[in-house]
Design a protein around this motif. Structure first.
Motif: not given
Length: 257
Positions: A68-72, A135, A137, A139, A176, A178
């Motif tokens: 997963y590639v997320k923006k925190a 952070f 998330f 998913e 960002t 990963k």
């Protein structure tokens, strides 16, 4: 990229500077070597009882890997005070730590924090401070990866960290992340470790027997119950299809020895 170290040298005579960079990368490789092992899971004799001793082995199996590639983004914690005279110059040595756990059907929860060494300047000059950005998330993932008891191994890389100050004394950060999550399950295998001969079966007194099998029994289970080899059962009952359905009747002719 796991880490980066930069060094700068200046030459006053030539009016130039030299930058040396040392970068450390992490490469994840998964290699599978298929190996087939035959286990004996059951045994019987057509003439006598067989006493079986079973053992169990467990092993860990990789079910799959998801990335997963997320923006925190949010308010970051700094271990040094800032005000409106502060300017952020760079974020060095970024990293991230995470923990993964199930979060309902076909979902996982990823919780962690990104951190970095922040270079900043203010009325007191250039200095550094440690930054942490938490952070959380949720998913989705395939249902097959979460079926049964699932163990998680996860690692994360933080990159592209930037900071700004909208409200005095608060650092808003963006990073960002990963994330790589490996899904494992523990599998158990039972097998026959040893077999000992038991008492011989007595002779059948009747000329014919009627056997009522259970619905869903296969060829092996039925042959074991009838004390016949699977080949004998198939030859004498060619119309049977396995697994057996409801209301099956098997006629057995008991031949005299």
């Amino acid at each position: 990229m796991k880490s980066a170290n930069l060094s700068v040298e200046t030459s006053e005579e030539k009016n130039k500077s030299t930058v040396r960079a040392q970068l450390a990368f992490s490469v994840q490789i998964t290699q599978f070597t298929p190996e087939k092992i035959d286990f004996c899971t059951d045994a019987f004799s057509t003439k006598q009882q067989v006493l079986l001793r079973t053992e169990q082995k467990t092993y860990r199996r990789l079910k799959g890997i998801k990335t997963y590639v997320k923006k925190a983004e949010g308010i970051a914690a700094l271990n040094a005070p800032i005000d409106y005279t502060t300017s952020f110059l760079a974020a060095a040595l970024p990293k991230a730590e995470i923990e993964v756990k199930p979060a309902g059907e076909n979902a996982i929860e990823i919780e962690g924090a990104a951190s970095a060494r922040v270079i900043l300047t203010d009325k007191d000059g250039v200095r550094s401070a440690d930054m942490t950005l938490p952070f959380l998330f949720n998913e989705t993932c395939d249902a097959s990866l979460l079926s049964g008891e699932t163990e998680f191994e996860a690692e994360a890389i933080a990159c592209g960290i930037s900071l700004k100050q909208k409200k005095e004394g608060e650092a808003e950060a963006e990073a960002t992340i990963k994330i790589t999550v490996s899904f494992y399950e523990t599998v158990s295998v039972s097998y026959v470790a040893s077999a000992e001969e038991g008492e011989e079966y007595g002779e059948e007194t009747g000329a014919m027997s009627i056997f009522l099998p259970r619905c869903g029994d296969g060829l092996w289970e039925t042959a074991k119950a009838l004390r016949k080899t699977p080949e004998e059962l198939q030859r004498s009952n060619p119309d049977l299809t396995f697994p057996l359905k409801e209301k099956e009747r098997i006629l057995i002719y008991n031949r005299k020895q």
